[in-house]
Structure formats: structure tokens, C-alpha cells
Design a protein around this motif. Structure first.
Motif, PDB file in Angstrom:
ATOM      1  N   ASN A  67       0.675  -1.336   0.048  1.00 57.10           N
ATOM      2  CA  ASN A  67      -0.148  -0.116  -0.028  1.00 57.10           C
ATOM      3  C   ASN A  67       0.847   1.389  -0.008  1.00 57.10           C
ATOM      4  N   ALA A  68       0.592   2.218  -1.007  1.00 58.51           N
ATOM      5  CA  ALA A  68       1.186   3.467  -0.880  1.00 58.51           C
ATOM      6  C   ALA A  68       0.716   4.506  -0.242  1.00 58.51           C
ATOM      7  N   PHE A  69       1.285   5.342   0.499  1.00 53.30           N
ATOM      8  CA  PHE A  69       0.621   6.519   1.311  1.00 53.30           C
ATOM      9  C   PHE A  69       1.166   7.663   1.018  1.00 53.30           C
ATOM     10  N   LEU A  70       0.521   8.826   0.506  1.00 49.62           N
ATOM     11  CA  LEU A  70       1.219  10.017   0.060  1.00 49.62           C
ATOM     12  C   LEU A  70       1.376  10.897   1.650  1.00 49.62           C
ATOM     13  N   ASP A  71       2.611  11.097   1.816  1.00 44.57           N
ATOM     14  CA  ASP A  71       2.956  11.474   3.396  1.00 44.57           C
ATOM     15  C   ASP A  71       2.682  12.835   3.494  1.00 44.57           C
ATOM     16  N   PHE A  72       1.312  13.193   3.901  1.00 44.69           N
ATOM     17  CA  PHE A  72       0.646  14.712   4.093  1.00 44.69           C
ATOM     18  C   PHE A  72       1.290  15.333   5.521  1.00 44.69           C
ATOM     19  N   SER A  73       2.188  14.389   6.295  1.00 37.39           N
ATOM     20  CA  SER A  73       2.542  14.918   7.462  1.00 37.39           C
ATOM     21  C   SER A  73       4.054  15.225   7.583  1.00 37.39           C
ATOM     22  N   SER A  74       4.594  14.711   6.411  1.00 35.04           N
ATOM     23  CA  SER A  74       6.084  14.799   6.480  1.00 35.04           C
ATOM     24  C   SER A  74       6.791  14.004   7.825  1.00 35.04           C
ATOM     25  N   GLN A  75       5.921  12.930   8.011  1.00 36.54           N
ATOM     26  CA  GLN A  75       6.320  12.048   9.174  1.00 36.54           C
ATOM     27  C   GLN A  75       5.836  12.870  10.404  1.00 36.54           C
ATOM     28  N   ASN A  78       8.987  17.122   9.757  1.00 38.07           N
ATOM     29  CA  ASN A  78      10.223  17.007   9.761  1.00 38.07           C
ATOM     30  C   ASN A  78      10.910  16.602   8.452  1.00 38.07           C
ATOM     31  N   LEU A  79       9.886  15.921   7.635  1.00 41.01           N
ATOM     32  CA  LEU A  79      10.819  15.331   6.587  1.00 41.01           C
ATOM     33  C   LEU A  79      10.719  16.189   5.338  1.00 41.01           C
ATOM     34  N   ASN A  80      11.243  17.460   5.242  1.00 41.76           N
ATOM     35  CA  ASN A  80      11.130  18.482   4.406  1.00 41.76           C
ATOM     36  C   ASN A  80      11.455  18.199   3.112  1.00 41.76           C
ATOM     37  N   LEU A  81      12.497  17.467   2.936  1.00 45.92           N
ATOM     38  CA  LEU A  81      13.112  17.117   1.404  1.00 45.92           C
ATOM     39  C   LEU A  81      12.613  15.769   1.124  1.00 45.92           C
ATOM     40  N   GLY A  82      11.665  14.961   1.964  1.00 44.43           N
ATOM     41  CA  GLY A  82      11.108  13.967   1.570  1.00 44.43           C
ATOM     42  C   GLY A  82      11.868  12.735   1.781  1.00 44.43           C
ATOM     43  N   ASN A 300      17.975  19.010   8.337  1.00 45.51           N
ATOM     44  CA  ASN A 300      18.482  17.854   7.436  1.00 45.51           C
ATOM     45  C   ASN A 300      17.378  16.564   7.308  1.00 45.51           C
ATOM     46  N   SER A 301      16.032  17.263   7.317  1.00 49.31           N
ATOM     47  CA  SER A 301      15.056  16.439   7.357  1.00 49.31           C
ATOM     48  C   SER A 301      15.035  14.963   8.363  1.00 49.31           C
ATOM     49  N   GLY A 302      15.568  15.166   9.393  1.00 48.61           N
ATOM     50  CA  GLY A 302      15.959  14.089  10.309  1.00 48.61           C
ATOM     51  C   GLY A 302      16.608  12.774   9.768  1.00 48.61           C
ATOM     52  N   TYR A 303      17.465  12.738   8.574  1.00 49.23           N
ATOM     53  CA  TYR A 303      17.905  11.757   8.255  1.00 49.23           C
ATOM     54  C   TYR A 303      18.892  11.304   9.099  1.00 49.23           C
ATOM     55  N   VAL A 304      19.619  11.995   9.981  1.00 46.36           N
ATOM     56  CA  VAL A 304      20.302  11.779  11.247  1.00 46.36           C
ATOM     57  C   VAL A 304      19.941  12.778  12.415  1.00 46.36           C
ATOM     58  N   PRO A 305      19.790  12.388  13.387  1.00 48.66           N
ATOM     59  CA  PRO A 305      19.343  13.297  14.564  1.00 48.66           C
ATOM     60  C   PRO A 305      20.408  14.377  14.742  1.00 48.66           C
TER      61      PRO A 305
END
Length: 468
Positions: A67-75, A78-82, A300-305
Motif C-alpha cells: 500500500n502506498a501512502f502520500l505523506d501529508f504529515s512529513s512524518q 520533519n521530512l522537509n526534503l522527503g 536535515n529532514s531528520g535523516y540523522v538526528p
């Protein structure tokens, strides 16, 4: 970004092997490990059922069922660059191959470059950055700096706010997550911030709300003892607790009160910094300059804290010959900073700030205004850039919320039904109390953005059923 259709068909495991979706065996294994061994935040452990996620790309993520979900909360906004942005992933991989980590007392190239880049987009006279691991410890250390510089202890924060889960940060927090953690830091006092739709001051206009909210804040300062107050901490735009955009002149008035009473103004930009509203920092849209800026998430979009505090030169100078009594083993971690430097490069190359302002003004706002006219459950829409709230009500005239404050279980069912409808239609929403928030990745395509708004439009029919 890679082709999302190809990514939907497979996922890559931790050993680099590709697997087709759906993969029910992997789904069962992930669920078993999670339920058997992972202790989740903010949750009663026996009543949750976390969704196992297999892969992500751009504005979309997939579960193991395919199932695919369009991420309308940016997690968690924080996930500004996806998901899996190739520039950020590449920066982390290259840094890991060259120097995976080094202690913060040593100089490091990517740490220094990221600090310089942050200082360059901050206001003049804010040239130093103290790195932390996230937003909560950024706020902890900002408050520590303010207390040391002023020699005062007390801190003021808003009732409708969230500032983190550590000791002082949770005391600063105004929402109900604070309650079971009390008593925490006892030297925190609360005040009402502006909220024109539900004014605590019975204001009729935004201008009146500004005037009365500032009068209330000044009275709070006086009654709490101005000489005892080290700092005022404000989310520039209140995030989880309502996407509350300050009315005209409010933040400038806060700045004036801080100057008059010798109080440090701390701008919490953890959620709204780094492009969320089309500015590097949200306060830049309101012609005001704080003394300290806290950040995390979008850096940094949370890729590393990663988080931190941008420090005014005046406050930084206090520690020229006096040691700052704080530090973290992973402060300015090279892998996190490498992703931060890459974030700046992507923002500048792809014109992210201008893109966010355009999509917010041209696509999101008009669509939400139109949606508000048609749905009797929509009491208010508000926001900036790609950060909006849809406030749901049972009755537009009385403004009774669709669900009560801090509702759970059956009381929260009407909003839960809206969220469930969104998920069935392939959109992962952000809901909180009686609101649906719109906070997709800043790299979302216009077609994806319109599709997500269409899904929310349809889902609101479940809220309309509860209106009168």
C-alpha cells in the motif's frame, strides 16, 4: 527523485537485497519484533499496532502489503526534503566513508560549514551555533544560556505549545503531554498566546487580538516579577497545537517587552524552520529578531538526528571567558551535519523557499478556503507556505469543537474517522484534537499536492455527519 512506480514494486532490505511487494512474511517478522521488543513513545504499549513500513521515496512511503501512502504529515513535520532524497543519502554515505564520527571538542569540516551556512541565513549579529541532537535539547540549552546570561531563573511559555520531552522542555510545553510529567522544572510560568479564532481575550479583530494578548503578556511579566524572568520561549508559529500564525504586530510586541524588561527572547523554530513556511526561519516573515533560535527537524529532514541553537553575538560573548556548562557526545555529528550541508545545497539549487511560498499561496490556501465554504464541519483554516490547519467544529456559530480538547477513545471518533478515510484513500494525514494539518514534504509535486487535498476534501464528509 527515482520513479515512484518502480519503488512501489520493491523495497531494499538492510543487506541491500531487493524484495517484491507485497511481502507478508517480512510484514509479520517486523510486527513480531516491534511488538515483542520496542517500547514506543507517548503510547499505552498494549493497545497500539504500529504499521510496518518497507520503503519510501519523495512524498510517498509503502507498507509491506504494497500500500502506498502520500505523506501529508512529513512524518512528524520533519521530512522537509522527503523520503530518500538522493543528495542527502549520498552526502551521508560519502561522509561515512571518509569520517563517520569525531568528538565535538575537535574541529570538523562539515560541522563548521553547516554552522557557517546557518549563520549566513540567520539575522545579522547571530554568528554562533551550538549543535544538539534534536529540538528538545536545543530548547533545554537555550534556556540554560538565558539563565546564565541574565542571572535569573524563571521562564515564560504559552499554554498552547510543545517544546520537547526533556525536563525543562516538557515543563515549557503547554499541551496535555505536560500533565503526567509534572512536577518538572518548577520555574516555568504560562501565558495565553494569540488565537483569533478562539480568543481568550474576546477580540473581534486580529489587531485587537494583538493588543490584548500583549497586554496580558505584560501583566504576566509584572505579576511573575520581571526581575525574575530569564526568557520567553515562543514557537514562532505554534505547530502541533494548532498552526497558530501570530497576528500582525504580536511578535514585534514580544520583542519590545523583552527589551524593556531585560528578558531573552527564544524563538522555537524546531517545526517551522528551514523552509516549512517559505522562509529559512519563520520569524523572518514577521520582521522581528530573537536573541536565540532553536532548530532541528528540517535542518536535515531528520535523516540523522540533529538540532541546535543559533546564538546572538551578545549572548555568545558572555561565554568567551566563562565556560558554557553543557555538551553532548554527538553534538554536531558529522553524518548529521553532512546531510545538513546537502540540505542547503538542495534548497539553493532547487529554489525550495520560493516554491513553498508559491504552492502555499497559489494552491493550498485557495483550495482550503473553497473547502471551508462547502463543509459545515470546517470552522477555520489558517497557515502559511506548506503548513496549514483545518479546524473542525460541530457548529460554526458556537464554534464548538468537533471533538473535545484532549479527546481520546470514543470521544475522538469523528476525527479518527476522517483520518481513517484519508488512509484508505492513500494519504497519511496529521491530525491533532479537532484539527487536520496539511504539512507535506516541501518537494511534493503539484499533482500530488492536489491529490492529497482532494482526499482530505472527501474525508471531511465524515466530519460533516456530526454537525448541526
Amino acid at each position: 527523485m527515482t520513479d515512484t512506480l518502480s519503488r512501489a514494486a520493491t523495497y531494499t532490505d538492510r543487506n541491500g537485497a531487493a524484495h517484491p511487494l507485497p511481502d507478508r512474511e517480512a510484514d509479520a517478522r517486523v510486527r513480531a519484533d516491534d511488538r515483542g521488543h520496542v517500547f514506543h513513545s507517548w503510547s499505552a504499549q498494549a493497545v497500539i499496532d504500529p504499521l510496518p513500513i518497507a520503503a519510501g521515496d519523495g512524498s510517498t512511503f509503502w507498507d509491506y502489503q504494497g500500500n502506498a501512502f502520500l505523506d501529508f504529515s512529513s512524518q512528524l513535520v520533519n521530512l522537509n526534503l522527503g523520503h530518500q532524497h538522493p543528495d542527502l543519502v549520498d552526502a551521508i554515505q560519502r561522509q561515512a566513508g571518509r569520517l563517520a564520527t569525531i568528538q565535538p571538542s575537535m574541529a570538523n569540516d562539515v560541522r563548521g560549514e553547516l554552522a557557517r551556512r546557518i549563520a549566513e541565513v540567520a539575522p545579522d549579529g547571530m554568528d554562533r551555533v551550538f549543535f544538539t541532537n534534536g529540538g528538545a535539547d536545543a530548547n533545554e540549552n537555550a534556556v540554560r544560556m538565558a539563565r546564565l546570561v541574565t542571572g535569573r531563573r524563571k521562564v515564560l511559555s504559552m499554554y498552547r505549545s510543545y517544546h520537547g520531552n526533556t525536563s525543562t522542555a516538557i515543563a515549557l510545553t503547554g499541551d496535555p503531554r505536560r500533565w503526567p510529567n509534572e512536577p518538572a522544572d518548577g520555574s516555568v510560568a504560562k501565558f495565553f498566546g494569540p488565537y483569533p479564532y478562539r480568543s481568550a481575550f474576546h477580540s473581534a479583530t486580529p489587531e485587537e487580538e494583538t493588543q490584548r494578548a500583549l497586554e496580558h503578556l505584560e501583566q504576566t511579566i509584572v505579576l511573575e516579577g520581571a526581575s525574575t524572568i530569564a526568557a520567553i520561549v515562543i514557537e514562532t508559529i505554534v505547530g502541533t497545537n494548532g498552526v497558530l500564525v501570530p497576528p500582525p504586530g504580536y511578535l514585534a510586541g514580544v520583542r519590545d517587552l523583552c527589551d524593556r524588561f531585560g528578558i531573552v527572547y527564544i524563538a522555537d523554530e524546531v517545526m517551522v524552520g528551514f523552509g516549512r513556511v517559505g522562509e529559512w526561519f519563520a520569524f523572518q516573515a514577521f520582521d522581528v529578531v530573537p536573541d536565540l533560535i532553536t532548530f532541528a527537524k528540517g535542518v536535515n529532514s531528520g535523516y540523522v538526528p540533529l538540532g541546535g541553537v543559533v546564538i546572538s553575538d551578545r549572548i555568545a560573548a558572555h561565554f568567551d571567558t566563562m565556560a558554557f556548562p553543557g555538551g553532548l557526545t554527538y553534538s554536531g555529528h558529522p553524518l548529521a551535519c553532512a546531510a545538513g550541508v546537502a540540505t542547503f545545497e538542495v534548497f539553493e539549487r532547487d529554489g525550495i523557499l520560493a516554491r513553498v511560498r508559491d504552492l502555499g499561496a497559489r494552491v493550498v490556501e485557495p483550495r482550503l478556503r473553497e473547502l471551508a465554504v462547502r463543509h459545515p464541519s470546517v470552522g477555520d483554516v489558517r497557515g502559511m507556505g506548506l503548513f496549514w490547519a483545518i479546524e473542525l467544529v460541530r457548529d460554526r456559530e458556537s464554534r464548538e469543537p468537533l471533538v473535545p480538547f484532549n479527546a481520546s477513545g470514543a470521544d475522538a471518533a469523528p476525527v479518527a474517522a476522517v483520518a481513517a478515510a484519508c488512509k484508505r484513500d492513500g494519504v497519511w494525514p496529521f491530525t491533532h484534537f479537532n484539527r487536520v494539518h496539511v504539512a507535506p514534504p516541501l518537494v511534493i509535486s503539484e499533482d500530488e499536492l492536489l491529490r492529497g487535498l482532494d482526499v482530505i476534501d472527501r474525508a471531511l464528509s465524515h466530519a460533516d455527519e456530526h454537525t448541526r
